[in-house]
Design an enzyme around this catalytic site. Structure first.
Site, short mmCIF file in Angstrom:
data_model
loop_
_atom_site.label_atom_id
_atom_site.label_comp_id
_atom_site.label_asym_id
_atom_site.label_seq_id
_atom_site.Cartn_x
_atom_site.Cartn_y
_atom_site.Cartn_z
N PHE A 82 -5.69 -1.99 7.61
CA PHE A 82 -7.05 -1.61 7.25
C PHE A 82 -7.38 -2.06 5.80
CE2 PHE A 82 -9.08 2.30 5.18
CZ PHE A 82 -10.36 1.80 5.25
N THR A 132 1.54 -1.20 12.37
CA THR A 132 0.32 -0.39 12.55
C THR A 132 -0.93 -1.25 12.32
OG1 THR A 132 0.40 0.30 10.22
CG2 THR A 132 1.44 1.74 11.83
N GLY A 133 -0.74 -2.53 12.04
CA GLY A 133 -1.87 -3.42 11.77
C GLY A 133 -2.25 -4.20 13.01
N LEU A 182 12.49 -11.85 1.89
CA LEU A 182 11.53 -12.89 2.24
C LEU A 182 11.44 -13.88 1.08
CD1 LEU A 182 8.95 -13.88 3.91
CD2 LEU A 182 7.65 -12.34 2.45
N SER A 222 2.95 -0.42 4.71
CA SER A 222 3.51 0.91 4.99
C SER A 222 2.60 1.60 5.99
CB SER A 222 3.55 1.78 3.73
OG SER A 222 3.88 3.12 4.09
N ASN A 271 12.05 -5.62 -2.27
CA ASN A 271 11.87 -7.04 -1.92
C ASN A 271 10.59 -7.61 -2.54
OD1 ASN A 271 14.21 -7.19 -0.39
ND2 ASN A 271 13.20 -6.52 1.48
N LYS A 286 9.13 -10.96 -9.40
CA LYS A 286 10.00 -11.35 -10.53
C LYS A 286 10.33 -12.84 -10.44
CE LYS A 286 14.63 -10.37 -12.30
NZ LYS A 286 15.74 -10.86 -11.47
N TYR A 341 7.09 9.86 3.79
CA TYR A 341 6.04 9.03 3.17
C TYR A 341 5.98 9.33 1.67
CZ TYR A 341 1.28 7.13 2.49
OH TYR A 341 0.17 6.43 2.06
P1 NAD Z 1 -2.55 0.48 7.84
O1 NAD Z 1 -1.56 1.15 8.72
O2 NAD Z 1 -3.84 0.06 8.40
O3 NAD Z 1 -1.92 -0.79 7.13
C1 NAD Z 1 -0.56 -0.90 6.82
C2 NAD Z 1 -0.12 -2.31 7.20
O4 NAD Z 1 1.25 -2.47 6.82
C3 NAD Z 1 -0.19 -2.56 8.70
O5 NAD Z 1 -0.83 -3.79 8.95
C4 NAD Z 1 1.28 -2.60 9.13
O6 NAD Z 1 1.49 -3.39 10.27
C5 NAD Z 1 1.93 -3.14 7.88
N1 NAD Z 1 3.35 -2.81 7.78
C6 NAD Z 1 3.95 -1.59 7.92
N2 NAD Z 1 5.27 -1.71 7.74
C7 NAD Z 1 5.52 -3.02 7.48
C8 NAD Z 1 6.71 -3.78 7.20
N3 NAD Z 1 7.90 -3.20 7.15
N4 NAD Z 1 6.59 -5.11 6.99
C9 NAD Z 1 5.39 -5.73 7.03
N5 NAD Z 1 4.23 -5.06 7.29
C10 NAD Z 1 4.30 -3.73 7.50
O7 NAD Z 1 -2.77 1.48 6.60
P2 NAD Z 1 -3.79 1.41 5.37
O8 NAD Z 1 -4.62 2.61 5.41
O9 NAD Z 1 -4.43 0.09 5.32
O10 NAD Z 1 -2.78 1.57 4.14
C11 NAD Z 1 -2.37 0.45 3.39
C12 NAD Z 1 -1.57 0.91 2.17
O11 NAD Z 1 -2.37 1.76 1.36
C13 NAD Z 1 -0.30 1.68 2.52
O12 NAD Z 1 0.73 1.30 1.64
C14 NAD Z 1 -0.71 3.11 2.28
O13 NAD Z 1 0.40 3.90 1.94
C15 NAD Z 1 -1.69 2.97 1.13
N6 NAD Z 1 -2.64 4.11 1.10
C16 NAD Z 1 -3.66 4.19 1.99
C17 NAD Z 1 -4.53 5.28 1.95
C18 NAD Z 1 -5.72 5.41 2.88
O14 NAD Z 1 -6.48 6.36 2.76
N7 NAD Z 1 -5.94 4.49 3.79
C19 NAD Z 1 -4.32 6.30 1.02
C20 NAD Z 1 -3.24 6.20 0.16
C21 NAD Z 1 -2.41 5.09 0.19
#
Ligand code: NAD
Ligand code: UDP
Length: 311
Positions: A11, A35-36, A61, A75, A99, A105, A145
């Site tokens: 997202f 989750t994407g 990577l 995440s 990573n 770096k 988390y």
């Molecule tokens: P999301 O689930 O839509 O996006 C997370 C993306 O990370 C997904 O595309 C998923 O496939 C990918 N992913 C997960 N594990 C992976 C891995 N090991 N290797 C490669 N890709 C991986 O969630 P989001 O809401 O877009 O959140 C994105 C980031 O922002 C996250 O790190 C989240 O912790 C942080 N965040 C989001 C919010 C919010 O309100 N949406 C709030 C606080 C923090």
């Protein structure tokens, strides 16, 4: 500039890709699609300055092109998702962050970590300033988390202090907008879906817990500004307009013109009671504040969900 965005098919990640492309960057998005969704990339997938790499960033990577910035957004982020994938969440927050820092770096690139208001846990200070250390249950279900992100922040600061990487940490508060997954379990997709199809809105607990919702383009703007600073301590980015979950349900019912009722369900374990960002630091450092009010943001998001549901 060439920017690597982990979690780029998610997202927030997909909105970041779009913004960085619009700013003239080349963008490499890395995502394992846990989750994407590749559909999130459709609006810019054919842009010649964009490249997608399918990879789990918890495994090392190598990126062949020279990078100027690395943004680590991979995440699971919805409580339902990270409860389903607890070990993947811990790994991407720890090994994945290590990573991503290693790549920054190696390329002498700027680094930005997506941290979260969850580092404050169930906060005992309100609103939350960056100086608050938080109230997190490490062995509770949300700990996977919260602790992963707290570790990620520590690792990021260590790479700054030891290796001199130009690191940045954004603590993101609840963000919403188009491209959220309809079934990610977060409150906004749940309520919008339920309101649009005429199901009862599932309010957990008594609905008196609060959240403060930020529209995604505002968040992305704050992140873009932060990346270009040389500031290394965490910065809250969120919209301070706080609302109870019950009021939020009522707003969405009204907007949808829905006759759905409210159905009360049990409150999940360790669900934070109050959450509101203090954004003084972002205001002073970045000259940033949110521009899109909930009225406007919810309307735009509902249009997206209507199309998704086919209404
Ligand atoms: P999301 O689930 O839509 O996006 C997370 C993306 O990370 C997904 O595309 C998923 O496939 C990918 N992913 C997960 N594990 C992976 C891995 N090991 N290797 C490669 N890709 C991986 O969630 P989001 O809401 O877009 O959140 C994105 C980031 O922002 C996250 O790190 C989240 O912790 C942080 N965040 C989001 C919010 C919010 O309100 N949406 C709030 C606080 C923090
Ligand atoms: N919530 C709710 N009904 C739902 C989903 C969530 O009442 O269908 C509540 C949840 O208990 C929490 C708030 O809404 O208090 C925000 O939950 P979400 O999962 O969106 O994110 P969180 O802020 O807890 O990470």
């Amino acid at each position: 500039m060439r920017t690597l965005i982990t979690g780029g098919a998610g997202f927030i990640g997909s909105h970041l890709c779009e913004r960085f492309l619009a700013e003239g960057h080349e963008v490499v998005a890395v995502d394992n699609l846990l989750t994407g969704n590749l559909e999130n990339l459709d609006p810019f997938r054919s842009n010649p300055r964009f490249r997608f790499v399918g990879h789990d960033v918890s495994n090392p990577l190598k990126v062949r092109e020279k990078l100027d910035a690395v943004l680590h957004f991979a995440s699971p982020a919805s409580p339902v998702d990270y409860l389903e994938f607890p070990i993947q969440t811990l790994k991407v927050g720890s090994l994945g962050t290590h990573n991503a820092l290693g790549i920054a770096k190696a390329h002498q690139a700027r680094f930005l970590l997506a941290s979260t208001s969850e580092v404050y846990g169930d906060p005992l200070e309100h609103p939350q300033t960056e100086s608050y250390w938080g109230n997190v249950n490490p062995v509770g279900v949300r700990g996977v988390y919260d602790e992963a992100k707290r570790f990620a922040e520590s690792m990021t600061m260590a790479y700054h202090r030891v290796h001199g990487v130009n690191t940045h940490i954004v603590r993101i508060f609840n963000t919403y907008g188009p491209r959220m997954r309809l079934n990610d379990g977060r409150v906004l997709p749940n309520f919008m879906y339920q309101a649009l199809v005429g199901e009862p809105l599932s309010v957990y607990g008594d609905g008196k817990q609060t959240r403060s919702f930020c529209y995604v383009t505002d968040l992305v703007d704050g992140i873009y500004r932060l990346l270009l600073t040389d500031y290394h301590d965490p910065v809250n980015i969120g919209n301070p307009a706080e609302i109870t979950i019950l009021e939020f349900a009522e707003e969405i019912l009204k907007l949808a013109g829905s006759a759905s009722r409210i159905a009360y369900k049990p409150l999940p374990q360790d669900d934070p009671k109050l959450r509101q960002p203090d954004i003084t630091r972002a205001r002073q450092l970045l000259g940033w504040e949110p521009k899109v009010g909930r009225d406007d943001g919810l309307r735009r998001t509902m249009e997206y969900f209507k199309k998704k549901i086919g209404k």
